[in-house]
Structure formats: C-alpha cells, structure tokens
Design a protein around this motif. Structure first.
Motif, PDB file in Angstrom:
ATOM      1  N   HIS A 176     -26.135 -20.550  37.789  1.00 29.05           N
ATOM      2  CA  HIS A 176     -25.713 -20.780  39.173  1.00 29.05           C
ATOM      3  C   HIS A 176     -24.870 -22.041  39.271  1.00 29.05           C
ATOM      4  N   LYS A 177     -23.991 -22.053  40.260  1.00 31.30           N
ATOM      5  CA  LYS A 177     -23.241 -23.252  40.595  1.00 31.30           C
ATOM      6  C   LYS A 177     -24.181 -24.186  41.358  1.00 31.30           C
ATOM      7  N   PRO A 178     -23.916 -25.496  41.319  1.00 33.45           N
ATOM      8  CA  PRO A 178     -24.843 -26.445  41.950  1.00 33.45           C
ATOM      9  C   PRO A 178     -25.037 -26.210  43.442  1.00 33.45           C
ATOM     10  N   GLU A 179     -24.002 -25.733  44.143  1.00 34.08           N
ATOM     11  CA  GLU A 179     -24.155 -25.528  45.585  1.00 34.08           C
ATOM     12  C   GLU A 179     -25.108 -24.382  45.922  1.00 34.08           C
ATOM     13  N   ALA A 180     -25.447 -23.545  44.946  1.00 35.36           N
ATOM     14  CA  ALA A 180     -26.396 -22.442  45.167  1.00 35.36           C
ATOM     15  C   ALA A 180     -27.846 -22.870  44.933  1.00 35.36           C
ATOM     16  N   LEU A 181     -28.051 -24.092  44.419  1.00 35.96           N
ATOM     17  CA  LEU A 181     -29.391 -24.555  44.055  1.00 35.96           C
ATOM     18  C   LEU A 181     -29.879 -25.639  45.004  1.00 35.96           C
TER      19      LEU A 181
END
Length: 79
Positions: free
Chosen positions: A63-68
């Motif tokens: 996942h990309k950081p903005e999804a976490l």
C-alpha cells in the motif's frame, strides 16, 4: 493533501480492504522497483510503498502511505 503519520517497519496499521478495515503490521518499506506480495511494485524514495501482513489472514499486500493509518500496538495478554 493531508499529512500522514510517519510509518516504519513494525508499525501496526489499518487500511480499507474489500469494503471493511484490515489491520496488520508493516513488514518493510519499498523504495525501488521490485516484487512484493506477489506483484511488481514501482516505488521510489520520493514515493515509497509499504508491504504489510494482515493480522486476520496472514496474507501480504502493498500500500501507499496515504492508504495506511497507524494503530496502537497490541498489548500482551495479562494473567
């Protein structure tokens, strides 16, 4: 764009998965093109991605950081 908390290996995180929320642990930060979680990932140092392992299924995903979102660490069982 909103600023997200810094994510590191070992962090407990959540993400949206198939209409629900999954929780797991960051296994590694990906900063280059390569394979992870069964697919090719095109990450960079400017746009990193994270390999995570689900607590529920044991499966891995990227996942990309903005999804976490960071979650509190699990406490050990007392007793």
């Amino acid at each position: 764009m909103a600023k997200h908390a810094k994510i590191s290996e070992g962090d407990r995180v959540s993400w949206r998965s198939h209409g629900s929320t999954a929780i797991g642990t960051v296994k590694r930060k990906l900063t280059g093109r390569g394979r992870a979680a069964g697919r090719t990932v095109d990450a960079s140092s400017q746009e990193p991605q994270y390999e995570v392992r689900s607590e529920k299924s044991g499966g891995t995903a990227v996942h990309k950081p903005e999804a976490l979102s960071k979650k509190p660490k699990r406490r050990g069982k007392s007793g």
